[in-house]
Design a protein around this motif. Structure first.
Motif, mmCIF file in Angstrom:
data_model
loop_
_atom_site.group_PDB
_atom_site.id
_atom_site.type_symbol
_atom_site.label_atom_id
_atom_site.label_comp_id
_atom_site.label_asym_id
_atom_site.label_seq_id
_atom_site.Cartn_x
_atom_site.Cartn_y
_atom_site.Cartn_z
ATOM 1 N N GLY A 161 -43.979 16.865 33.666
ATOM 2 C CA GLY A 161 -44.144 16.027 32.483
ATOM 3 C C GLY A 161 -44.380 14.556 32.761
ATOM 4 N N LEU A 162 -44.470 14.157 34.031
ATOM 5 C CA LEU A 162 -44.632 12.741 34.371
ATOM 6 C C LEU A 162 -46.089 12.410 34.677
ATOM 7 N N ASP A 163 -46.512 11.246 34.232
ATOM 8 C CA ASP A 163 -47.818 10.701 34.595
ATOM 9 C C ASP A 163 -47.577 9.569 35.588
ATOM 10 N N VAL A 183 -33.699 18.403 33.803
ATOM 11 C CA VAL A 183 -33.460 16.960 33.789
ATOM 12 C C VAL A 183 -34.736 16.275 34.257
ATOM 13 N N ALA A 184 -35.344 15.506 33.373
ATOM 14 C CA ALA A 184 -36.670 14.953 33.647
ATOM 15 C C ALA A 184 -36.588 13.519 34.140
ATOM 16 N N GLY A 185 -37.619 13.126 34.874
ATOM 17 C CA GLY A 185 -37.783 11.731 35.233
ATOM 18 C C GLY A 185 -38.316 10.949 34.043
ATOM 19 N N PHE A 186 -38.567 9.661 34.247
ATOM 20 C CA PHE A 186 -39.011 8.832 33.123
ATOM 21 C C PHE A 186 -39.631 7.541 33.649
ATOM 22 N N ALA A 187 -40.459 6.939 32.813
ATOM 23 C CA ALA A 187 -41.028 5.633 33.137
ATOM 24 C C ALA A 187 -39.955 4.568 32.958
ATOM 25 N N ILE A 188 -39.913 3.613 33.870
ATOM 26 C CA ILE A 188 -38.971 2.493 33.754
ATOM 27 C C ILE A 188 -39.667 1.389 32.965
ATOM 28 N N PRO A 189 -39.148 1.052 31.794
ATOM 29 C CA PRO A 189 -39.870 0.127 30.911
ATOM 30 C C PRO A 189 -39.752 -1.331 31.359
ATOM 31 N N GLY A 190 -40.759 -2.111 30.994
ATOM 32 C CA GLY A 190 -40.685 -3.559 31.136
ATOM 33 C C GLY A 190 -40.700 -4.078 32.552
ATOM 34 N N VAL A 191 -41.232 -3.294 33.503
ATOM 35 C CA VAL A 191 -41.239 -3.723 34.903
ATOM 36 C C VAL A 191 -42.632 -3.516 35.499
ATOM 37 N N THR A 192 -43.147 -4.543 36.128
ATOM 38 C CA THR A 192 -44.321 -4.407 36.992
ATOM 39 C C THR A 192 -43.888 -4.786 38.402
ATOM 40 N N LEU A 193 -44.229 -3.945 39.342
ATOM 41 C CA LEU A 193 -43.753 -4.124 40.711
ATOM 42 C C LEU A 193 -44.922 -4.442 41.632
ATOM 43 N N ARG A 194 -44.712 -5.376 42.523
ATOM 44 C CA ARG A 194 -45.718 -5.697 43.541
ATOM 45 C C ARG A 194 -45.080 -5.512 44.920
ATOM 46 N N LEU A 195 -45.666 -4.636 45.703
ATOM 47 C CA LEU A 195 -45.124 -4.306 47.027
ATOM 48 C C LEU A 195 -46.175 -4.590 48.090
ATOM 49 N N ASN A 196 -45.764 -5.307 49.101
ATOM 50 C CA ASN A 196 -46.635 -5.590 50.239
ATOM 51 C C ASN A 196 -45.932 -5.079 51.495
ATOM 52 N N VAL A 197 -46.470 -4.032 52.089
ATOM 53 C CA VAL A 197 -45.887 -3.463 53.307
ATOM 54 C C VAL A 197 -46.707 -3.913 54.505
ATOM 55 N N GLN A 198 -46.025 -4.511 55.451
ATOM 56 C CA GLN A 198 -46.668 -4.967 56.680
ATOM 57 C C GLN A 198 -45.946 -4.347 57.874
ATOM 58 N N LEU A 199 -46.624 -3.437 58.532
ATOM 59 C CA LEU A 199 -46.072 -2.762 59.703
ATOM 60 C C LEU A 199 -46.970 -3.017 60.908
ATOM 61 N N GLU A 200 -46.346 -3.107 62.033
ATOM 62 C CA GLU A 200 -47.099 -3.221 63.285
ATOM 63 C C GLU A 200 -46.818 -1.974 64.105
#
Length: 595
Positions: free
Chosen positions: A138-140, A249-266
């Motif tokens: 049921g999740l998008d 038991v279903a998952g759900f969208a977390i409201p009111g949050v925009t996340l920015r992730l920058n992963v830097q691996l060597e």
């Protein structure tokens, strides 16, 4: 009945074979080789030694190859060079402290941004398992971040945990998210789980490929921050709702949050080397394009700073010589080649020495993928892994379920050698035979049992049983000769992996410090030793004990024990019932978390 030394000499055709075997093991396990860690100078020295032996025996590089050495790339290490995470909240932008996140070793590098969906444990059980569990129902999650819990539901029944454990590895969760169109994955260790709130370790993933998705581990504090806009439940309540493994038991969208992730691996890429040579058919009418492959891995753990060292505190940093694991296997292959060089054969016989086994079957996997010998050209694969510590004349032969030909050939081969054989159908083993099983090649693995020196510097030359190691080598040589002269090729049989076999090492979380004895047939789990300072030693268990009940479950074999490990709770004492010298005893053992 064991043959005499004179009979062995007649079998081998050379009284010097025993001395050669001892020289091979002593050289490979020496301090000069430094533990033969894949990609190290010591591993290169070991490869050079093996090449000289192949040249002495008159072997040739494989057709189409200019050298005995066959390189493959692997990830030799990975470090986070400055990953960052920002939350755009109604109250403003929040920057995660640097010690609250870490890129996962298989993550792609780069920056992505989007909304966040909580997908529970991020587990989907395939329909073939007849078990309805899908965290994504049921999740998008298209073009969104997926937040998932590490591990699997804490309060599920033992039976359910055993199913879910198979699909709870972090790489599998990343694949699951990616295949549903997610642009990023966040993994958090829930407050009700072992290692609560901690970051997942940045254990380097030695496969060179990434996962195709940006992925990071976050602390519990970051997850709590994400849940601030969830009106009806806290982060801990969300995990509690899921921990019964209720599929509704279903998952759900977390409201009111925009996340920015920058992963830097060597990533540091290294080069490992397989060493492979062969003897062509001895007869003009032989089939040079058909091969029997006899192999063993020659790498080990270096000084134990990487990989699965079990060194005690007083052994930290010492060279792990790996006399049994697996200098013994290399010596057995070379001794078999010594015999086979003068024997008649209708097919080619190849001898392979793998590197990267201790990092996850990298060398044999790369060889299969390279098709230097196409899987369809392989008559069979014969593997030696830890064959130098035979006790009571017992030889374990594993993976024989991969062809119906094995029982007959084993019986014929054993007549002049006289082992007490313990056979197992199971090919799903943490050794190179697994690579060939996946390529649908009939395979067999030789093994003489675990011991308390396993993966420790104490795995030394003076503990090797050289007389019986020579017999194991000759058994393999006779078997290989029979395979190379068959009129019809053996047919591969796929062995179905059952739920009874328990979780993989990646998903079994409990550390008990037991060392099972695979070579002796008993009802229960016979211990060949215990890890120094581990829970088993602290509980008073020792070599020779037979565990018959563990956490209220009857233990009849290693699979029952692995099943039980899937379902115990970290830090909670459990009752262990065992037999010692025929007397029934009880103790209490407290499992630790496997980091």
């Amino acid at each position: 009945m064991r043959p005499s030394v004179i009979a062995l000499c007649l079998l081998t055709g050379s009284a010097s074979v025993a001395e050669d075997i001892k020289t091979h093991v002593t050289t490979l396990a020496s301090e000069a080789m430094g533990g033969r860690l894949t990609g190290s100078d010591g591993a290169r020295m070991a490869a050079d030694y093996i090449i000289k032996e192949l040249e002495r025996l008159g072997a040739l590089p494989l057709p189409g190859q200019s050298s005995f050495q066959m390189p493959f790339e692997f990830t030799a290490g990975v470090r986070d060079t400055g990953s960052s995470l920002f939350l755009d909240l109604a109250s403003g932008e929040w920057s995660a402290p640097t010690d609250t996140l870490r890129g996962l070793s298989f993550s792609e590098t780069g920056e992505v941004e989007g909304p966040v969906v909580f997908a529970g444990y991020g587990i989907t059980v395939p329909e073939s398992q007849d078990f309805g569990y899908d965290s994504y129902f049921g999740l998008d999650v298209e073009d969104k971040f997926v937040l998932v819990l590490r591990y699997f539901p804490e309060d599920a029944s033992a039976e359910v945990k055993t199913v879910l454990a198979r699909y709870s590895g972090l790489r599998y969760k990343a694949l699951n998210a990616r295949e549903r169109g997610a642009k990023g994955l966040l993994v958090v260790t829930g407050p009700r789980s072992p290692n609560a709130g901690e970051l997942a370790p940045l254990n380097f993933d030695s496969a060179a490929a990434g996962s195709g998705i940006v992925a990071a581990s976050i602390t519990g504090d970051v997850a709590v921050k994400l849940f601030e806009n969830v009106a009806d439940k806290t982060f801990e309540q969300a995990q509690a709702d899921l921990d019964t493994a209720n599929p509704h038991v279903a998952g759900f969208a977390i409201p009111g949050v925009t996340l920015r992730l920058n992963v830097q691996l060597e990533r540091k890429t290294g080069t490992g080397y397989n060493v492979v040579g062969y003897f062509p058919p001895s007869e003009d009418e032989g089939d040079a394009a058909a091969f029997v492959l006899l192999g063993a891995h020659y790498d080990h753990l270096g000084r134990g700073r990487q990989g699965n060292s079990l060194a005690g505190k007083d052994e930290t940093g010492e060279t792990h010589g790996g006399a049994d694991d697996n200098a013994s296997g290399v010596a057995a292959v070379l001794a078999a080649a010594e015999r086979l060089k003068t024997r008649a054969r209708k097919a080619s016989i190849a001898f392979a020495f793998w590197s990267g086994e201790e990092m996850g079957l990298l060398g044999s996997g790369a060889f299969v993928a390279s098709k230097a010998i196409a899987p369809e050209a392989l008559i069979a694969y014969v593997n030696y892994d830890m064959v130098g510590r035979m006790r009571d004349n017992k030889l374990v032969l594993q993976a024989i379920g991969t062809s119906s030909i094995w029982p007959r050939l084993i019986e014929q081969t054993n007549v002049p050698v006289g082992f007490d054989i313990k056979a197992s159908d199971d090919p799903y083993l943490p050794t190179d035979v697994m690579s060939f099983n996946q390529a649908e090649v009939p395979s067999i693995n030789f093994f003489t049992g675990s011991h308390k020196e396993y993966h420790r510097p104490a795995d030394r030359v003076e503990l090797i049983n050289f007389e019986d190691l020579e017999r194991v080598a000759q058994f393999g040589a006779i078997l290989t000769e029979k395979l190379a002269n068959l009129d019809e090729r053996p047919v591969f049989v796929k062995v179905t992996r059952t739920q009874q076999e328990g979780g993989s090492r990646d998903t079994v979380r409990a550390f008990t410090g037991t060392i099972p004895d695979y070579a002796t047939e008993v009802q229960g789990l016979l211990l060949s030793g215990v890890i120094e300072g581990g829970p088993a030693e602290q509980a008073g268990l020792r070599a020779g004990d037979v565990i018959i009940e563990f956490a209220e479950q009857t233990i009849l074999n290693i699979y029952d024990y692995t099943f039980a490990l899937d379902v115990v709770k970290i830090g909670e004492p459990i009752k262990v019932v065992y037999q010692r010298d025929g007397e029934r005893k009880e103790t209490t053992l407290t499992p630790r978390a496997r980091k």
